[in-house]
Write a protein that holds these residues in place. Structure first.
Motif, mmCIF file in Angstrom:
data_model
loop_
_atom_site.group_PDB
_atom_site.id
_atom_site.type_symbol
_atom_site.label_atom_id
_atom_site.label_comp_id
_atom_site.label_asym_id
_atom_site.label_seq_id
_atom_site.Cartn_x
_atom_site.Cartn_y
_atom_site.Cartn_z
ATOM 1 N N VAL A 110 0.824 -1.219 0.000
ATOM 2 C CA VAL A 110 0.000 0.000 0.000
ATOM 3 C C VAL A 110 0.850 1.257 0.000
ATOM 4 O O VAL A 110 0.347 2.361 0.198
ATOM 5 N N THR A 134 -2.331 9.544 6.680
ATOM 6 C CA THR A 134 -1.929 10.354 5.530
ATOM 7 C C THR A 134 -1.965 9.556 4.231
ATOM 8 O O THR A 134 -1.771 10.123 3.158
ATOM 9 N N THR A 135 -2.187 8.237 4.319
ATOM 10 C CA THR A 135 -2.267 7.399 3.126
ATOM 11 C C THR A 135 -3.704 7.380 2.602
ATOM 12 O O THR A 135 -4.615 7.928 3.212
ATOM 13 N N SER A 136 -3.885 6.716 1.466
ATOM 14 C CA SER A 136 -5.223 6.607 0.870
ATOM 15 C C SER A 136 -5.992 5.412 1.425
ATOM 16 O O SER A 136 -7.076 5.090 0.941
ATOM 17 N N LEU A 137 -5.454 4.753 2.445
ATOM 18 C CA LEU A 137 -6.083 3.561 3.006
ATOM 19 C C LEU A 137 -7.361 3.916 3.755
ATOM 20 O O LEU A 137 -7.441 4.944 4.428
ATOM 21 N N GLY A 138 -8.331 3.044 3.660
ATOM 22 C CA GLY A 138 -9.535 3.193 4.447
ATOM 23 C C GLY A 138 -9.308 2.736 5.868
ATOM 24 O O GLY A 138 -8.265 2.129 6.184
ATOM 25 N N ARG A 198 -6.226 0.350 7.325
ATOM 26 C CA ARG A 198 -5.286 0.896 8.302
ATOM 27 C C ARG A 198 -5.236 0.024 9.551
ATOM 28 O O ARG A 198 -4.160 -0.205 10.107
#
Length: 293
Positions: free
Chosen positions: A147, A168-172, A176
């Motif tokens: 990811v 700060t990531t695009s993870l939901g 996470r």
């Protein structure tokens, strides 16, 4: 001075990324904030010195104590700095340590075709580490880095900083939570320096490329080479059931690996075949399979 003891001190220095590591006997414990120390059973002290005071001295102290506790027979006048075990295992691990250094690899190990046993390793031995454990660590590392986050950097963060970094990531939220769970399981294996974790993860991935579910057929026979930015692997089959594996942090010199293995393999094979049977901690008795005469 015992060369094995010097190798041990060098290993601790690398594990902690310290400027210097030494054993002191007598006198007062160091009061310098740049030094971390722990007592050894024989009354001496294992001391690690840094260029600057460590940012987390308590964590570094725990790492140092863990490294000291992992070795038996350590003394300021010599002794065996590796865990207590048979002489043939000791010799095999020493040979693999030397091979890894000559080949420019992060680590060198010996596994077989089917059992969970790691027969030989250039790394300090840990009771909980075997092939199955390494495959699991490789899977967790791949899941985390798939990811787009760096596993080693995340391992250094506390819970609050980790939550912020993952946010700060695009993870939901679900992804996470999964990643945080993987990292927690990895941390539970003990405190290690970033360099130690890089070696451990690279070795786990190398084992996965040779013994994992997605291992290619060529990994089980003869010579196997994988040049990848994530991990470089050189593996060589010997004595029918065994695999000598070198792990690299990325692309490597095949010529250097081949030459180093060619020189070391005859002795490593003799040492492996001289090992006693091992009862792996997961249950079943492993009986050694010999080469057909």
């Amino acid at each position: 001075m015992d060369p094995a003891l010097l190798r041990y001190l060098d290993l601790v220095q690398r594990e902690l990324s310290a400027d210097d590591v030494l054993i002191e006997l007598g006198g007062r414990p160091p009061g310098d904030p740049r030094a971390v120390w722990c007592a050894l059973p024989n009354g001496s002290r294992l001391v690690a010195r840094f260029a600057e005071p460590p940012g987390e001295p308590a964590r570094v102290s725990r790492q140092l104590e863990e490294l000291a506790a992992s070795f038996s027979g350590l003394s300021s006048g010599g002794g065996d700095p590796r865990p207590s075990r048979s002489g043939s295992t000791h010799r095999l691990d020493d040979e693999l340590e030397g091979l890894a250094s000559r080949a420019g690899a992060l680590g060198a190990i010996v596994v077989d075709d089917t059992s969970p046993v790691i027969w030989g390793t250039s790394e300090p031995r840990r009771d909980e580490v075997d092939v199955d454990d390494s495959l699991l660590l490789a899977q967790w590392a791949d899941d985390v880095e798939r990811v787009g986050v760096n596993l080693i950097d995340l391992l250094e963060l506390d819970d609050a900083a980790l939550e912020q970094a993952l946010a700060t990531t695009s993870l939901g939220p679900g992804a996470r939570e999964t990643i945080a769970g993987h990292l927690q399981k990895i941390r539970e294996r003990g405190s290690r320096s970033p360099m130690a974790w890089r070696r451990q993860v690279a070795i786990a991935r190398a084992i996965d490329r040779v013994r994992g579910p997605a291992a290619s057929e060529s990994a089980a026979h003869g010579r196997f080479i994988s040049q990848h930015e994530q991990v470089g692997v050189y593996a060589r089959a010997f004595a029918n059931i065994y695999r000598l594996i070198l792990a690299y942090p990325g692309p490597f010199s095949e010529l250097q690996a081949e030459g180093s293995v060619q020189h070391a393999l005859p002795l490593i094979e003799r040492l492996v075949l001289a090992l006693p049977p091992i009862d792996p901690h997961r249950g079943a008795k492993i009986l050694r399979l010999r080469r057909p005469s």
